[in-house]
Design a protein around this motif. Structure first.
Motif, short mmCIF file in Angstrom:
data_model
loop_
_atom_site.label_atom_id
_atom_site.label_comp_id
_atom_site.label_asym_id
_atom_site.label_seq_id
_atom_site.Cartn_x
_atom_site.Cartn_y
_atom_site.Cartn_z
N TYR A 1 0.61 6.00 0.61
CA TYR A 1 0.22 4.63 0.95
C TYR A 1 0.38 3.71 -0.26
CZ TYR A 1 -2.26 0.57 2.52
OH TYR A 1 -2.56 -0.73 2.85
N VAL B 1 -4.98 -1.18 7.80
CA VAL B 1 -3.82 -0.68 8.54
C VAL B 1 -4.23 0.58 9.30
CG1 VAL B 1 -1.44 0.18 8.35
CG2 VAL B 1 -2.25 -1.61 6.79
N THR B 2 -3.81 0.70 10.57
CA THR B 2 -4.16 1.84 11.39
C THR B 2 -3.10 2.93 11.30
OG1 THR B 2 -5.35 0.40 12.92
CG2 THR B 2 -4.72 2.57 13.76
N GLU C 1 -8.44 3.81 10.02
CA GLU C 1 -7.98 2.58 9.39
C GLU C 1 -8.07 2.75 7.88
OE1 GLU C 1 -9.56 -1.85 9.39
OE2 GLU C 1 -8.99 -1.18 11.40
N TYR D 1 2.08 3.78 12.91
CA TYR D 1 2.25 4.79 11.88
C TYR D 1 1.63 6.11 12.35
CZ TYR D 1 3.02 0.38 9.54
OH TYR D 1 3.47 -0.88 9.23
N LYS E 1 2.68 0.61 0.03
CA LYS E 1 1.67 -0.23 0.68
C LYS E 1 2.13 -1.65 1.02
CE LYS E 1 -0.92 -1.59 -3.43
NZ LYS E 1 -2.21 -1.42 -4.09
N LYS F 1 8.85 -5.60 6.62
CA LYS F 1 7.82 -4.56 6.79
C LYS F 1 8.32 -3.36 7.60
CE LYS F 1 4.46 -7.10 4.98
NZ LYS F 1 3.80 -6.75 3.75
N ASP G 1 -7.28 0.35 4.46
CA ASP G 1 -6.86 -0.93 3.88
C ASP G 1 -6.38 -1.91 4.96
OD1 ASP G 1 -6.61 -2.51 1.63
OD2 ASP G 1 -4.61 -1.79 1.10
N PHE H 1 3.50 -1.74 4.68
CA PHE H 1 2.68 -1.44 5.86
C PHE H 1 2.08 -2.74 6.36
CE2 PHE H 1 2.48 2.78 3.74
CZ PHE H 1 2.99 3.55 4.78
N THR H 2 1.89 -2.83 7.67
CA THR H 2 1.32 -4.03 8.28
C THR H 2 0.34 -3.62 9.38
OG1 THR H 2 1.86 -6.01 9.57
CG2 THR H 2 3.38 -4.18 9.77
N PRO H 3 -0.72 -4.39 9.60
CA PRO H 3 -1.66 -4.05 10.68
C PRO H 3 -0.99 -3.97 12.06
CG PRO H 3 -2.63 -5.67 9.21
CD PRO H 3 -1.19 -5.53 8.79
N GLU H 4 0.15 -4.62 12.23
CA GLU H 4 0.85 -4.59 13.52
C GLU H 4 1.76 -3.37 13.67
OE1 GLU H 4 1.12 -7.42 11.40
OE2 GLU H 4 -0.66 -8.26 12.37
#
Length: 186
Positions: free
Chosen positions: A82, A113-114, A109, A95, A86, A64, A111, A89-92
């Motif tokens: 995105y 992801v921030t 936010e 970006y 896509k 990722k 999908d 990309f990771t929520p952690e």
């Protein structure tokens, strides 16, 4: 090699790269990333990309993108960017987007992801991210390409890069005219 960099290489999505390689135990990339290819005008000639993420600074692990900052000419280019990347990309991840046609900043936010988007007026992504992270440009000048990316990444991991919380729709309402000033001879 990272799946992210493999994907970029296999699909010929790197545009004018200045660095691809190790960043400590991770991997990094600087350059532009193609979002939408330019028209193929002959078997060996292609027009420049229709949409690209410019001035990219990216750090990724095996799977990722852990960090991405770049310039988008328009916030309308966010969705295609995105969609193209896509799976990486990771929520952690962290970006940070610099967008030339926004009339305000915000963290939103999408999908799950921030992302944080800032107005890019006249400066470069490099200068903007250094300012956001309170890093001294002079200290980084002595470093090689890998060390510069590593220094930015090490700092961004411990920093708050967010702005006022907004929805994606509220961010879309901030789209205006490009605020970027063209520099050069007058």
């Amino acid at each position: 090699m990272s799946k992210v960099l493999d994907f970029i290489k296999e699909n010929e999505l790197a545009w004018q790269p200045s660095y691809t390689g190790a960043v400590g135990s991770l991997e990094g990339y600087r350059g532009a990333l193609i979002v939408e290819q330019g028209k193929q005008i002959s078997p060996d000639r292609k027009l420049p990309p229709k949409i690209q993420a410019r001035q990219v600074i990216m750090v990724c692990d095996d799977e990722k993108m852990k960090f991405l900052t770049c310039e988008l000419e328009s916030f309308n280019d966010f969705k295609p960017m995105y969609e193209k990347y896509k799976e990486f990309f990771t929520p952690e991840g962290i970006y940070v987007l610099y967008v030339t046609d926004l009339e305000g900043n915000g963290t939103f936010e999408y999908d799950g992801v921030t992302f944080t988007a800032y107005v890019l007026d006249e400066s470069s992504v490099w200068n903007e991210i250094l300012e956001l992270l309170d890093l001294d440009k002079g200290d980084l000048k002595k470093l090689d390409a890998e060390e510069k990316i590593e220094a930015v990444y090490d700092e961004v991991v411990g920093s708050d890069t967010t702005d006022a919380k907004k929805t994606y729709e509220e961010m879309c309402e901030l789209i205006g005219e490009s605020s970027k000033q063209l520099m050069g001879a007058v």
